[in-house]
Design an enzyme around this catalytic site. Structure first.
Site, PDB file in Angstrom:
ATOM      1  N   ARG A 173       0.853  -1.202   0.000  1.00  0.00           N
ATOM      2  CA  ARG A 173       0.000   0.000   0.000  1.00  0.00           C
ATOM      3  C   ARG A 173       0.885   1.248   0.000  1.00  0.00           C
ATOM      4  NH1 ARG A 173      -1.349   1.713   4.659  1.00  0.00           N
ATOM      5  NH2 ARG A 173      -2.067  -0.263   5.518  1.00  0.00           N
TER       6      ARG A 173
ATOM      7  N   TYR B 160     -16.979  16.186 -14.524  1.00  0.00           N
ATOM      8  CA  TYR B 160     -17.440  14.804 -14.519  1.00  0.00           C
ATOM      9  C   TYR B 160     -18.505  14.603 -13.431  1.00  0.00           C
ATOM     10  CZ  TYR B 160     -17.251   9.736 -14.185  1.00  0.00           C
ATOM     11  OH  TYR B 160     -17.585   8.416 -14.153  1.00  0.00           O
TER      12      TYR B 160
ATOM     13  N   ASP C  73      -8.245  18.473 -13.991  1.00  0.00           N
ATOM     14  CA  ASP C  73      -8.542  17.122 -14.450  1.00  0.00           C
ATOM     15  C   ASP C  73      -8.214  17.091 -15.942  1.00  0.00           C
ATOM     16  OD1 ASP C  73      -9.778  14.817 -15.469  1.00  0.00           O
ATOM     17  OD2 ASP C  73     -11.387  14.868 -13.972  1.00  0.00           O
TER      18      ASP C  73
ATOM     19  N   LYS D 199      -9.568   6.094 -19.128  1.00  0.00           N
ATOM     20  CA  LYS D 199      -9.940   6.578 -20.459  1.00  0.00           C
ATOM     21  C   LYS D 199      -8.749   6.457 -21.414  1.00  0.00           C
ATOM     22  CE  LYS D 199     -13.560   7.401 -17.971  1.00  0.00           C
ATOM     23  NZ  LYS D 199     -13.823   8.657 -17.314  1.00  0.00           N
TER      24      LYS D 199
END
Ligand SMILES: *Cc1c(COP(=O)(O)O)cnc(C)c1O
Length: 378
Positions: A46, A98, A170, A195
């Site tokens: 992690r 978004y 973004d 994407k």
């Protein structure tokens, strides 16, 4: 190193130990320590994993940043960045960001006392007006979805510098191949790597890049504390996808440009939205701040019935949400991604029932045009 070379040789190239030219998938959770606290830089995945780190250094290189971070989704990336802020803080956010970003800000972070105001960031004066004494950041996308409105990143950066706010961009739609917000004054870049960066509709991932070391330390602390990290295998898939980002983006854009010009000539299309067209209101700003115009296009076929018919008749345009993959994807925002906005408000925004959005794939453009032509004539 130029951009197309960076895609191949940026970050970590291959594996020193074996000579493998592909970064190995370190499918591991923990690492042997020689003595307490004495290890080779990794103690728990992690906190750090070599495959994820190879991806993180690649995206940092591509965005001309100092540190990159990989997350299990774009939303995990955005939520981790928003966790920089405290109860009582306020953010100014684009009004057509978004849907998931809108949702997490107005249904999750608002409950923790982090407030947001949504404005059209393509007009900088709106942002200035929305800034309050407790505002800490501006979060924006350019071009936006689905009307491809363009926001001037340098103008936003100037406002943020003056008011001592963080500018978060973004960059999902443009990717570092066409646009580098950090070079234009942004502090943090976020990506839904699901994407274009992944590019093959096979991985959900998010990335963050910063240019400031101290901010990088804070994000790493949050990434490790909250824990929404990208697993090693998905990190490897993403590195693999990103190798061909340049090839794909050039083809996406060439196809989109042809489609835009073809649509513009038709009398049965009322409006075409693509920043690469010289009559698009954001064309000049897009030309100034980006090297390309991307592969997203929207157009109005006049009515909801006609939009529905086009969706049913096309063969090569897959009806689906998401974007940025090798296959062309088609959607009707008013009925899908933007269905939750009241009809009246949708009309005001220009998201009409006849608006179709296409994420143009890398298929042969002649096949795409023929297919769309028969669907529009049906
Ligand atoms: C898809 C998307 C997101 C969310 O990313 P996920 O990977 O789906 O969590 C954020 N911003 C933009 C612009 C997107 O298109």
């Amino acid at each position: 190193m130029r951009l197309d070379t960076k895609l191949i040789h940026g970050g970590v190239f291959g594996d020193e130990h074996t000579g493998a030219v592909s970064v190995p998938i370190y499918q591991v959770s923990t690492y042997k320590q020689e003595a307490i606290g004495k290890h080779k830089g990794y103690e728990y995945s992690r906190t750090g994993n070599p495959t994820r780190e190879a991806l993180e250094s690649l995206i940092a290189d591509l965005e001309n940043g100092k540190r990159g971070f990989a997350f299990a989704s774009g939303m995990a990336a955005i939520s981790t960045v928003v966790s920089l802020f405290d109860q009582g803080d306020h953010l100014v956010i684009g009004d057509d960001v978004y849907g998931g970003t809108y949702r997490v800000m107005s249904n999750v972070f608002n409950r923790m006392g982090i407030e947001s105001t949504f404005v059209d960031t393509s007009r900088p004066e709106n942002v200035v007006e929305a800034i309050r004494p407790n505002t800490r950041a501006v979060l924006m996308e350019t071009p936006s979805n689905p009307l491809l409105k363009v926001t001037d990143i340098e103008a936003m950066a100037a406002i943020c510098r003056e008011k001592e706010l963080l500018l978060i961009v973004d960059n999902t739609f443009m990717t570092p191949y066409w646009q580098n917000p950090l070079d234009l004054g942004a502090d943090i870049v976020v990506h839904s790597a699901t994407k274009y960066l992944g590019g093959h509709s096979d991985v959900v991932a998010g990335l963050v890049v910063v240019k400031d070391e101290e901010l990088g330390e804070k994000i790493h602390f949050l990434q490790n504390s909250i824990g929404g990290v990208l697993p090693p295998h998905d990190s490897w898939l993403l590195i693999r996808g990103m190798k061909t980002l340049g090839l794909r983006m050039r083809q996406h854009e060439a196809n989109t440009r042809e489609l835009a010009e073809w649509l513009q000539k038709r009398s049965d299309i009322t409006q075409v939205y693509y920043p690469g067209l010289s009559d698009h209101p954001g064309h000049d700003v897009a030309t100034k701040q980006a090297r390309g115009f991307g592969g997203m296009i929207s157009f109005d076929v006049g009515s909801g019935e006609r939009a529905e018919q086009v969706l049913q008749k096309t063969r090569y345009f897959t009806l689906a949400e998401s974007l940025g993959a090798v296959e062309s994807l088609i959607s009707v925002p008013a009925r899908m991604t933007h269905a939750s906005i009241p009809p009246q408000r949708r009309q005001e925004l220009g998201i009409t029932d006849g608006l179709i959005r296409i994420s143009v794939g890398v298929e042969d453009i002649e096949d795409l045009l023929q297919d769309l032509d028969q669907a529009l004539r049906a």
